[in-house]
Design a protein around this motif. Structure first.
Motif, PDB file in Angstrom:
ATOM      1  N   GLU A 127      53.586-107.549  24.021  1.00 36.58           N
ATOM      2  CA  GLU A 127      54.618-106.589  23.709  1.00 36.58           C
ATOM      3  C   GLU A 127      54.093-105.137  23.636  1.00 36.58           C
ATOM      4  OE1 GLU A 127      57.821-107.259  23.310  1.00 36.58           O
ATOM      5  OE2 GLU A 127      57.011-109.826  23.640  1.00 36.58           O
ATOM      6  N   GLU A 128      53.053-104.847  23.169  1.00 36.38           N
ATOM      7  CA  GLU A 128      52.495-103.383  23.126  1.00 36.38           C
ATOM      8  C   GLU A 128      52.300-103.009  24.909  1.00 36.38           C
ATOM      9  OE1 GLU A 128      48.042-101.640  22.520  1.00 36.38           O
ATOM     10  OE2 GLU A 128      48.919-103.235  20.957  1.00 36.38           O
ATOM     11  N   LEU A 129      51.831-104.015  25.422  1.00 40.26           N
ATOM     12  CA  LEU A 129      51.216-103.617  27.060  1.00 40.26           C
ATOM     13  C   LEU A 129      52.679-103.330  27.712  1.00 40.26           C
ATOM     14  CD1 LEU A 129      48.018-105.839  27.394  1.00 40.26           C
ATOM     15  CD2 LEU A 129      48.399-103.161  27.225  1.00 40.26           C
ATOM     16  N   MET A 130      53.642-104.373  27.567  1.00 44.89           N
ATOM     17  CA  MET A 130      54.781-104.162  28.256  1.00 44.89           C
ATOM     18  C   MET A 130      55.612-103.198  28.227  1.00 44.89           C
ATOM     19  SD  MET A 130      56.295-108.034  28.573  1.00 44.89           S
ATOM     20  CE  MET A 130      56.477-108.157  26.799  1.00 44.89           C
ATOM     21  N   GLU A 131      55.538-102.145  26.706  1.00 42.78           N
ATOM     22  CA  GLU A 131      56.153-101.044  26.355  1.00 42.78           C
ATOM     23  C   GLU A 131      55.185 -99.971  27.246  1.00 42.78           C
ATOM     24  OE1 GLU A 131      57.135 -98.438  22.751  1.00 42.78           O
ATOM     25  OE2 GLU A 131      56.356-100.384  22.349  1.00 42.78           O
ATOM     26  N   PHE A 132      54.212-100.145  27.194  1.00 40.43           N
ATOM     27  CA  PHE A 132      53.130 -99.103  27.712  1.00 40.43           C
ATOM     28  C   PHE A 132      53.571 -99.069  29.161  1.00 40.43           C
ATOM     29  CE2 PHE A 132      49.338 -98.655  30.418  1.00 40.43           C
ATOM     30  CZ  PHE A 132      49.037 -97.391  30.163  1.00 40.43           C
ATOM     31  N   ALA A 133      53.535-100.110  29.945  1.00 40.82           N
ATOM     32  CA  ALA A 133      53.870-100.470  31.334  1.00 40.82           C
ATOM     33  C   ALA A 133      55.273 -99.994  31.842  1.00 40.82           C
ATOM     34  CB  ALA A 133      53.172-101.535  32.045  1.00 40.82           C
ATOM     35  N   GLN A 134      56.267 -99.893  30.844  1.00 39.95           N
ATOM     36  CA  GLN A 134      57.729 -99.606  31.005  1.00 39.95           C
ATOM     37  C   GLN A 134      58.282-101.003  31.789  1.00 39.95           C
ATOM     38  OE1 GLN A 134      58.303 -96.111  32.773  1.00 39.95           O
ATOM     39  NE2 GLN A 134      58.008 -94.895  30.897  1.00 39.95           N
ATOM     40  N   LEU A 135      57.733-101.953  31.212  1.00 42.98           N
ATOM     41  CA  LEU A 135      58.204-103.334  31.645  1.00 42.98           C
ATOM     42  C   LEU A 135      59.074-104.328  30.884  1.00 42.98           C
ATOM     43  CD1 LEU A 135      55.203-104.367  33.850  1.00 42.98           C
ATOM     44  CD2 LEU A 135      57.432-103.577  34.803  1.00 42.98           C
ATOM     45  N   SER A 136      59.269-103.657  29.443  1.00 47.48           N
ATOM     46  CA  SER A 136      59.978-104.536  28.304  1.00 47.48           C
ATOM     47  C   SER A 136      61.317-105.158  28.818  1.00 47.48           C
ATOM     48  CB  SER A 136      60.045-103.845  27.235  1.00 47.48           C
ATOM     49  OG  SER A 136      58.766-103.229  26.630  1.00 47.48           O
ATOM     50  N   ARG A 181      53.876 -93.907  42.504  1.00 47.02           N
ATOM     51  CA  ARG A 181      52.471 -93.226  42.474  1.00 47.02           C
ATOM     52  C   ARG A 181      52.514 -92.518  41.211  1.00 47.02           C
ATOM     53  NH1 ARG A 181      50.176 -89.966  46.711  1.00 47.02           N
ATOM     54  NH2 ARG A 181      48.085 -90.661  46.135  1.00 47.02           N
ATOM     55  N   HIS A 182      53.406 -91.545  41.140  1.00 44.76           N
ATOM     56  CA  HIS A 182      53.696 -90.416  39.985  1.00 44.76           C
ATOM     57  C   HIS A 182      53.663 -91.222  38.570  1.00 44.76           C
ATOM     58  CE1 HIS A 182      53.852 -87.588  43.284  1.00 44.76           C
ATOM     59  NE2 HIS A 182      53.563 -86.722  42.408  1.00 44.76           N
ATOM     60  N   LEU A 183      54.473 -92.335  38.545  1.00 46.38           N
ATOM     61  CA  LEU A 183      54.778 -93.218  37.264  1.00 46.38           C
ATOM     62  C   LEU A 183      53.229 -93.785  37.087  1.00 46.38           C
ATOM     63  CD1 LEU A 183      56.317 -93.979  34.939  1.00 46.38           C
ATOM     64  CD2 LEU A 183      57.501 -95.982  36.652  1.00 46.38           C
ATOM     65  N   LEU A 184      52.453 -94.438  37.949  1.00 51.73           N
ATOM     66  CA  LEU A 184      51.290 -94.818  37.769  1.00 51.73           C
ATOM     67  C   LEU A 184      50.241 -93.926  37.260  1.00 51.73           C
ATOM     68  CD1 LEU A 184      50.290 -97.826  37.611  1.00 51.73           C
ATOM     69  CD2 LEU A 184      49.173 -97.263  39.926  1.00 51.73           C
ATOM     70  N   TRP A 185      50.246 -92.807  37.694  1.00 49.48           N
ATOM     71  CA  TRP A 185      49.589 -91.533  37.400  1.00 49.48           C
ATOM     72  C   TRP A 185      49.953 -91.367  35.787  1.00 49.48           C
ATOM     73  CZ3 TRP A 185      50.192 -87.540  41.953  1.00 49.48           C
ATOM     74  CH2 TRP A 185      49.331 -87.953  42.882  1.00 49.48           C
ATOM     75  N   ASP A 186      50.947 -91.076  35.554  1.00 51.98           N
ATOM     76  CA  ASP A 186      51.412 -90.918  34.039  1.00 51.98           C
ATOM     77  C   ASP A 186      50.681 -91.936  33.314  1.00 51.98           C
ATOM     78  OD1 ASP A 186      53.064 -89.487  31.968  1.00 51.98           O
ATOM     79  OD2 ASP A 186      53.809 -91.413  31.766  1.00 51.98           O
ATOM     80  N   ARG A 187      51.002 -93.079  33.505  1.00 51.31           N
ATOM     81  CA  ARG A 187      50.329 -94.308  32.628  1.00 51.31           C
ATOM     82  C   ARG A 187      48.807 -94.107  32.615  1.00 51.31           C
ATOM     83  NH1 ARG A 187      54.517 -95.427  29.740  1.00 51.31           N
ATOM     84  NH2 ARG A 187      54.803 -93.366  30.448  1.00 51.31           N
ATOM     85  N   LEU A 188      48.205 -93.764  33.570  1.00 48.34           N
ATOM     86  CA  LEU A 188      46.676 -93.791  33.693  1.00 48.34           C
ATOM     87  C   LEU A 188      46.102 -92.578  32.701  1.00 48.34           C
ATOM     88  CD1 LEU A 188      45.879 -94.797  37.252  1.00 48.34           C
ATOM     89  CD2 LEU A 188      45.570 -95.965  35.132  1.00 48.34           C
ATOM     90  N   PHE A 189      47.152 -91.419  33.125  1.00 47.85           N
ATOM     91  CA  PHE A 189      46.905 -90.110  32.352  1.00 47.85           C
ATOM     92  C   PHE A 189      46.885 -90.412  30.719  1.00 47.85           C
ATOM     93  CE2 PHE A 189      47.844 -86.085  29.967  1.00 47.85           C
ATOM     94  CZ  PHE A 189      46.917 -85.343  30.855  1.00 47.85           C
ATOM     95  N   ARG A 190      47.866 -91.340  30.253  1.00 50.31           N
ATOM     96  CA  ARG A 190      48.077 -91.507  28.877  1.00 50.31           C
ATOM     97  C   ARG A 190      46.838 -92.343  28.399  1.00 50.31           C
ATOM     98  NH1 ARG A 190      53.642 -91.913  26.968  1.00 50.31           N
ATOM     99  NH2 ARG A 190      55.053 -90.759  28.418  1.00 50.31           N
ATOM    100  N   LEU A 191      46.119 -93.286  29.254  1.00 50.37           N
ATOM    101  CA  LEU A 191      44.893 -94.006  28.945  1.00 50.37           C
ATOM    102  C   LEU A 191      43.679 -92.940  28.774  1.00 50.37           C
ATOM    103  CD1 LEU A 191      45.186 -97.158  31.029  1.00 50.37           C
ATOM    104  CD2 LEU A 191      45.492 -96.994  28.672  1.00 50.37           C
ATOM    105  N   LYS A 192      43.705 -91.960  29.709  1.00 50.18           N
ATOM    106  CA  LYS A 192      42.454 -91.226  29.528  1.00 50.18           C
ATOM    107  C   LYS A 192      42.790 -90.286  28.354  1.00 50.18           C
ATOM    108  CE  LYS A 192      41.352 -86.904  32.188  1.00 50.18           C
ATOM    109  NZ  LYS A 192      41.590 -86.079  33.359  1.00 50.18           N
ATOM    110  N   ALA A 193      44.065 -89.857  28.085  1.00 47.07           N
ATOM    111  CA  ALA A 193      44.080 -89.133  26.812  1.00 47.07           C
ATOM    112  C   ALA A 193      43.781 -89.748  25.468  1.00 47.07           C
ATOM    113  CB  ALA A 193      45.584 -88.640  26.805  1.00 47.07           C
TER     114      ALA A 193
END
Length: 324
Positions: A127-136, A181-193
């Protein structure tokens, strides 16, 4: 060797490679490189197809043994402790390898069970990861009909199911449209942060600039440059690119007549590219030699072309092309 952002000499490196070599028969894909990745940084391998990026990544991921040199991942020798290292990694391969007949949720459940997570823990994590990936909202949809961007986000979500200490991403956005691509960059930027250590391979300079604190440029199995994205752009970028279009079959002949006018000439099926510090002057010289291309164009190359040791190792032509 350039150190990572915010690190000291005492910080333990998550990846240490010295004189690392990978051969396939007589072919040497990785030719004695030194790499150090520190905890919490986003590190990139940048370069064209065939540069040795993926071969290096597979050695770090403990799925391809090194031929020679030293390698430590999470402080361990992959040749001796491969399973222990892999249990602490997250890996996003070039090609999505999802189970397309299962749903989004089921893909996460099954993968979580591989790591020994309890059913209750897997359900919470999914559930946590689906929310993170915007796939809920697609949780109970089968994977096969999903868009390429959704599949890529699910692959990344799945790689996080074991809370990895180190996340490896091999060409994470190849083949995706700009919005994906930009949506994926946003998800990766969140992980980096959040402090996740990332290692990314890419042949897109704009992607490296978005994601990486520090990177090395690879070409022909060697490291030809290293530094921050800004440093590399400043140091190695060409100012302009001259595009010359000729009738089909005439590119090679035309290139031979003008290749001495620029730092480098590149021949493509439908055009010749000249990498130059003064594009208009170069174009005038082309015309002075009696060449009359069907069309010509001078464009800026500052962020999309890096010339290292006389070779163009990053080209804007790769952007969004889908070439792995």
């Amino acid at each position: 060797m350039v150190r990572g952002v915010g690190e000291s000499a005492e910080d333990p490196a998550l990846v240490q490679a010295k004189a690392l070599v990978k051969r396939f028969g007589e072919f040497e894909a990785v030719r004695g490189i030194d790499v150090e990745v520190r905890r919490g940084e986003a590190f990139g391998f940048l370069g064209p197809n065939g540069a040795g990026k993926s071969s290096t990544m597979r050695m770090i991921a403990c799925v391809s043994p090194r031929t020679d040199g030293e390698l430590r991942v999470l402080g361990l020798d992959p040749d001796v402790a491969g399973p222990r290292v892999r249990a602490r990694l997250g890996v996003v391969p070039q090609q999505d390898n999802l189970d397309v007949e299962l749903t989004v949720r089921q893909n996460l459940h099954v993968y979580g069970r591989y790591f020994g997570l309890s059913r209750a823990a897997v359900r919470r994590k999914a559930e946590e990861l689906m929310e993170f990936a915007q796939l809920s909202d697609r949780a109970d949809d089968q994977v096969d009909p999903l868009s390429g961007g959704m599949k890529r986000r699910l692959t990344i979500a799945r790689s996080l199911v074991n809370d990895p200490e180190l996340l490896l991403l091999d060409e994470p956005t190849t083949g995706l449209d700009p919005q994906a691509r930009h949506l994926l960059w946003d998800r990766l930027f969140r992980l980096k942060a959040q402090g996740t250590t990332l290692i990314v391979t890419t042949h897109y300079m704009d992607e490296a600039e978005q994601l990486c604190d520090r990177l090395v440029v690879m070409d022909g199995g060697r490291i030809v440059a290293e530094g921050s994205p800004t440093e590399l752009i400043t140091r190695y970028s060409t100012r302009e690119v001259v595009e010359l279009r000729f009738p089909t079959g005439e590119q090679e002949t035309a290139a031979r007549r003008v290749e001495d006018l620029a730092e480098r000439a590149e021949v493509l099926p439908d055009r010749v590219l000249l990498y130059s510090m003064a594009g208009e002057a170069t174009l005038e010289q082309v015309h002075a030699r009696g060449l009359r291309p069907l069309s010509s164009l001078v464009t800026s190359g500052t962020r999309d072309h890096l010339v290292c040791q006389g070779e163009v190792v990053v080209s804007c032509l790769g952007r969004g092309s889908g070439v792995g």
